[in-house]
Scaffold this active site. Structure first.
Site, PDB file in Angstrom:
ATOM      1  N   PHE A  64      27.635 -12.603  11.639  1.00 20.49           N
ATOM      2  CA  PHE A  64      29.079 -12.816  11.625  1.00 20.49           C
ATOM      3  C   PHE A  64      29.791 -11.987  10.574  1.00 20.49           C
ATOM      4  O   PHE A  64      31.006 -11.917  10.574  1.00 20.49           O
ATOM      5  CB  PHE A  64      29.385 -14.303  11.376  1.00 20.49           C
ATOM      6  CG  PHE A  64      29.375 -15.125  12.630  1.00 20.49           C
ATOM      7  CD1 PHE A  64      30.460 -15.136  13.479  1.00 20.49           C
ATOM      8  CD2 PHE A  64      28.276 -15.871  12.972  1.00 20.49           C
ATOM      9  CE1 PHE A  64      30.460 -15.891  14.633  1.00 20.49           C
ATOM     10  CE2 PHE A  64      28.257 -16.631  14.123  1.00 20.49           C
ATOM     11  CZ  PHE A  64      29.350 -16.639  14.963  1.00 20.49           C
ATOM     12  N   GLY A  65      29.063 -11.414   9.622  1.00 20.24           N
ATOM     13  CA  GLY A  65      29.740 -10.624   8.609  1.00 20.24           C
ATOM     14  C   GLY A  65      28.941 -10.537   7.325  1.00 20.24           C
ATOM     15  O   GLY A  65      27.745 -10.832   7.290  1.00 20.24           O
ATOM     16  N   ASP A 105      21.003 -20.788  15.652  1.00 22.02           N
ATOM     17  CA  ASP A 105      20.388 -19.676  14.925  1.00 22.02           C
ATOM     18  C   ASP A 105      19.624 -20.204  13.705  1.00 22.02           C
ATOM     19  O   ASP A 105      19.845 -19.766  12.574  1.00 22.02           O
ATOM     20  CB  ASP A 105      21.451 -18.665  14.491  1.00 22.02           C
ATOM     21  CG  ASP A 105      20.843 -17.313  14.136  1.00 22.02           C
ATOM     22  OD1 ASP A 105      19.662 -17.094  14.470  1.00 22.02           O
ATOM     23  OD2 ASP A 105      21.542 -16.492  13.520  1.00 22.02           O
ATOM     24  N   VAL A 141      28.490 -11.319   3.085  1.00 22.36           N
ATOM     25  CA  VAL A 141      28.714 -12.389   2.119  1.00 22.36           C
ATOM     26  C   VAL A 141      28.805 -11.793   0.725  1.00 22.36           C
ATOM     27  O   VAL A 141      27.983 -10.950   0.333  1.00 22.36           O
ATOM     28  CB  VAL A 141      27.580 -13.431   2.171  1.00 22.36           C
ATOM     29  CG1 VAL A 141      27.900 -14.605   1.240  1.00 22.36           C
ATOM     30  CG2 VAL A 141      27.377 -13.930   3.592  1.00 22.36           C
ATOM     31  N   ILE A 167      26.001 -10.249  -1.668  1.00 26.69           N
ATOM     32  CA  ILE A 167      24.775 -11.052  -1.809  1.00 26.69           C
ATOM     33  C   ILE A 167      24.059 -11.287  -0.489  1.00 26.69           C
ATOM     34  O   ILE A 167      23.002 -11.928  -0.454  1.00 26.69           O
ATOM     35  CB  ILE A 167      25.072 -12.412  -2.479  1.00 26.69           C
ATOM     36  CG1 ILE A 167      26.117 -13.207  -1.677  1.00 26.69           C
ATOM     37  CG2 ILE A 167      25.511 -12.239  -3.910  1.00 26.69           C
ATOM     38  CD1 ILE A 167      26.391 -14.602  -2.236  1.00 26.69           C
ATOM     39  N   GLY A 168      24.603 -10.777   0.613  1.00 21.07           N
ATOM     40  CA  GLY A 168      23.921 -10.964   1.884  1.00 21.07           C
ATOM     41  C   GLY A 168      24.790 -10.543   3.046  1.00 21.07           C
ATOM     42  O   GLY A 168      25.973 -10.214   2.894  1.00 21.07           O
ATOM     43  N   LYS A 181      32.264 -15.447   2.758  1.00 18.64           N
ATOM     44  CA  LYS A 181      31.797 -14.725   3.948  1.00 18.64           C
ATOM     45  C   LYS A 181      32.995 -14.090   4.640  1.00 18.64           C
ATOM     46  O   LYS A 181      33.944 -14.773   5.036  1.00 18.64           O
ATOM     47  CB  LYS A 181      31.075 -15.667   4.902  1.00 18.64           C
ATOM     48  CG  LYS A 181      30.694 -15.002   6.220  1.00 18.64           C
ATOM     49  CD  LYS A 181      29.716 -15.827   7.029  1.00 18.64           C
ATOM     50  CE  LYS A 181      28.329 -15.716   6.445  1.00 18.64           C
ATOM     51  NZ  LYS A 181      27.283 -16.189   7.372  1.00 18.64           N
TER      52      LYS A 181
END
Length: 792
Positions: free
Chosen positions: A455-456, A567, A458, A450-451, A472
């Site tokens: 950082f990685g 961020d 999801v 989904i995204g 995540k």
């Protein structure tokens, strides 16, 4: 000693909300928070106050920056909030809705409910004494009615005291205040024990009254006690009456053989058919009572004798007023207040009569003594806000063994098995530790992506209890140890706020790390804001701006460990089905491995949202997030990216061909020209007022000030959006650097030839003088997005 659960304004030592104001408890009483809500119990374990029942369980108790105490469930929905149950005070920004009421205390030393209240109707503010109306807000000369739309709520803020209609937030009734308000001032609306409504402002360590009504003290229906006569603020007794010798307050009949009858409950007591036992003492021409001005007569076109018969047959009647011209009959029932002197005998022809009975002085009932008590209030919970500290006092003394052995046994623990250092350690409470197999099953072997982010990646997951989550998979932690990772998870997992995505759990197995978050059904803001679907309405944009500001303010000042997000961007602002805002990826910078944390001191973030201090090796602070928030706010206003290609024909375009525009510079120029509506997304044309647009544009530009120390804090941003703090004026000399960035962005040499052409981030390493001009602009170059993003 008596103890209460209260919210407290620490700077001024003022209680602004009380839970059990009518039922104080002793030092052996208890305050309990459970999945069913809040409960307060006396020393026998009997509940004296509690929140209502909820359809879902309570997950946490939170005190928001606004001073609102809330109970939320596991998905972050508010189940109950103190703002819906005000006591005698409305704080800045709180919405006091139609149908609600605030009730004054009995006295300054007794905070239990007194006889005076203030409520909001759909057209006015209503003042009542013992549930009898005696004044309306629009009777005050400083109250101005601007519209006939129905009132939805009352709000007190930095600009004053308004009655507002929704949708549209139109001010229906405005209370005029001309006092200058400082950015650090804080306002409240309060009903005093005598029924006066005041708007007080805390400034320079003192309370100042900006507004008070009724201005005429004789409007107080009990100013001079029972049957006392109030004239020009002074008390005396009407003709035929004297100061009551038993109470030394109010008045009684001068004739010792006469006394006031005791009122009764006419719903349960029989009516008296004989009028022979009563006599009626006339008050005389020139005296008034508040009741006839706010009630309808029980009968019209009758004589005084008929009024007497009506009053005599009703045991709750203590007297009446009769209109000599109209023949109207007004009853005084249950309670007797003060009388006022009136010179308007031509317009007011009503005569008053007080019911009396024959009795000896010895038979007169003594009055009840007034309760009085000293009220110690103690407690401690800190709350940061703009220029103030709200504390929730719910330390209820000596709550014995709140956690029973059974509760201790049921407390969830996290056990992290470290194969690297053969150590075991545990963390009490949430978040939950998941096994790697749990993650595989929940995500269907990572089947629904989904995204993704720095950082990685999801993935969508479903837990065994059918709870939908976002998992995540962390890919940027290097060799960070499990124990260190778990410690940071404990810090982040214990941060709870309605505008922050909740960390539900984690997994640490081998070198793999997973974070399990609550699922936000609408995804990130950028999808909704920049997508092809219907545009967000202005109120939705405002709510998103406010929710994001509240979440950041909490990270900066509201939790034990201060967290700088680093961020802030639309991709990290998530929305659920109800358009509730939650910030994600907060605190992930705390999880950087030692080798990556060194990069954090130089640069981190996303191109287009980076503050200038990232590029000058200046200290990174919470004001860095403020800058990024300002950039996001501009994108909310315009509905497109700040660095954009504007097609020909767009209202923002300047020609027949595609235009490259740096929107922050455009916003500055339109602010200087006063053309705020030109900045609003064209699809909202006609649905946004210039004042609404002006407010958000000014707040955004203030957040972009080049000097971090001159940007507002996020707490100040919240206050400006809520209206409890006047909106700051952007300083053009602190925004000159935007002119240079804008020129560089639109230069032909930067235009590129295709969709993949390099687009500058708006920031570069170069000196800029006070006029906004660069030094040797050709001597430095733009950074790529990879360089700017750093360890994302």
């Amino acid at each position: 000693m008596s103890f209460y659960l209260v919210i407290y304004h620490s700077l001024s030592h003022t209680v602004v909300w009380t839970a059990n104001r009518n039922d104080p408890i002793s030092e052996s009483g208890q305050f309990r928070l459970s999945v069913t809500g809040i409960g307060i119990y006396d020393d026998s374990g009997v509940p004296v106050w509690s929140t209502p029942e909820f359809e879902s369980g309570v997950d946490s108790l939170q005190l928001l920056d606004s001073g609102n105490l809330v109970l939320v469930n596991r998905v972050g929905d508010i189940l109950w909030q103190s703002f819906d149950y005000p006591t005698d005070t409305i704080v800045s920004g709180q919405r006091f809705r139609v149908g609600g009421s605030i009730i004054g205390s009995k006295s300054d030393s007794d905070i239990s409910e007194g006889d005076y209240s203030f409520s909001v109707s759909s057209s006015d503010g209503i003042f009542q004494w013992k549930k009898l109306t005696y004044f309306r807000l629009l009777m005050d000369l400083k109250s101005v009615k601007n519209s006939n739309r129905p009132v939805s709520y009352v709000v007190v803020n930095g600009s004053g005291f308004d009655m507002v209609s929704d949708p549209g937030s139109e001010v229906v009734v405005q209370v005029i205040m001309t006092t200058d308000v400082k950015s650090t001032d804080f306002r409240i609306l309060k009903i005093l024990p005598d029924g006066t409504i005041v708007v007080n402002r805390y400034t320079d360590k003192n309370w100042v009254t900006d507004f008070a009504t009724p201005a005429d003290s004789c409007r107080d229906p009990y100013r001079c006690g029972k049957l006392g006569l109030c004239a020009a603020g002074k008390c005396s007794c009407p003709h035929g009456f004297r100061v009551d010798p038993k109470t030394n307050t109010g008045c009684s009949f001068s004739n010792n053989t006469l006394s006031l009858p005791e009122s009764c409950d006419k719903a349960t007591s029989p009516k008296l058919n004989s009028s022979g036992e009563y006599v009626y003492v006339e008050l005389g021409i020139g005296t008034k009572y508040f009741l006839p001005d706010f009630t309808t007569p029980v009968k019209t076109g009758v004589d005084i004798s008929t009024c007497e018969d009506i009053c005599s047959s009703d045991c709750s009647c203590l007297g009446f007023f009769h209109g000599r011209t109209s023949g109207s009959c007004y009853m005084i029932e249950n309670d007797m207040g003060s009388i006022t002197s009136s010179s308007e005998t031509k317009d007011d022809d009503k005569l008053g009569f007080i019911k009396a009975i024959h009795s000896s002085p010895s038979h007169q009932s003594p009055s009840n003594s007034t309760k009085s008590s000293d009220i110690p209030i103690a407690g401690l919970i800190l709350l940061p806000t703009s220029g103030m500290l709200l504390i929730l006092l719910f330390v209820i003394c000596m709550c014995r063994r709140i956690l029973s052995n059974k509760a201790k046994a049921s407390r969830k623990k996290l056990i992290i098995d470290s194969s690297e250092d053969l150590e075991m350690f545990s963390i009490a409470g949430l978040p939950v530790r998941f096994d790697h197999d749990d993650i595989l099953i929940a995500t269907g072997n990572f089947s629904v992506r989904i995204g993704s982010g720095g950082f990685g990646t999801v993935y969508k997951g479903i837990l065994p209890d059918k709870t939908v989550v976002a998992v995540k998979k962390i890919t940027a932690l290097g060799s960070k140890g499990k124990k260190e990772f778990g410690t940071e998870i404990e810090i982040i997992g214990n941060i709870h706020h309605v505008n922050l995505v909740k960390l539900k759990g984690f997994c640490a197995q081998g070198r793999e790390r997973f974070l399990v978050y609550e699922y936000m059904s609408k995804g990130s803001l950028d999808r909704t804001l920049f997508g092809t679907g219907p545009p967000l309405e202005w109120q939705e944009r405002f709510d998103i701006a406010l929710g994001t500001a509240r979440g950041l303010a909490y990270l900066h000042n509201g939790c034990e460990h201060k967290i700088i997000h680093c961020d802030v961007k639309p991709e990290n602002i998530l929305l659920n089905d109800n358009m509730q805002v939650k910030i994600s990826d907060f605190g992930l910078s705390k999880l950087l491995s030692p080798e990556q944390s060194g990069l954090f001191t130089t640069m981190r973030g996303t191109r287009g949202y980076l503050a200038p201090e990232w590029l000058t090796n200046a200290a990174i602070s919470d004001k860095t997030d403020v800058y990024s928030y300002g950039m996001v706010l501009l994108e909310l206003i315009q509905g497109q990216k700040n660095c954009a290609h504007v097609p020909a024909g767009n209202p923002t375009s300047t020609g027949l061909t595609e235009t490259r525009i740096y929107f922050p510079l455009h916003a500055l120029e339109m602010h200087e020209a006063g053309r705020y509506l030109d900045l609003v997304e064209p699809r909202l044309e006609g649905r946004v007022t210039i004042e609404e647009a002006k407010k958000l544009v000014k707040v955004a530009l203030c957040c972009l000030h080049e000097d971090p120390s001159l940007r507002p804090s996020m707490a100040n941003v919240v206050a400006m959006l809520e209206g409890t703090l006047p909106v700051w004026e952007p300083q053009s000399d602190l925004l000159n650097f935007l002119r240079f960035y804008g020129r560089r962005f639109t230069e032909p040499s930067m235009a590129g030839t295709g969709a993949d052409a390099e687009v500058p981030s708006g920031f570069m390493i170069a000196p800029i003088d006070s006029s906004g001009s660069s030094v040797s602009p050709n001597s430095f170059s733009y950074m790529s997005s990879q360089q700017v993003s750093g360890p994302r």
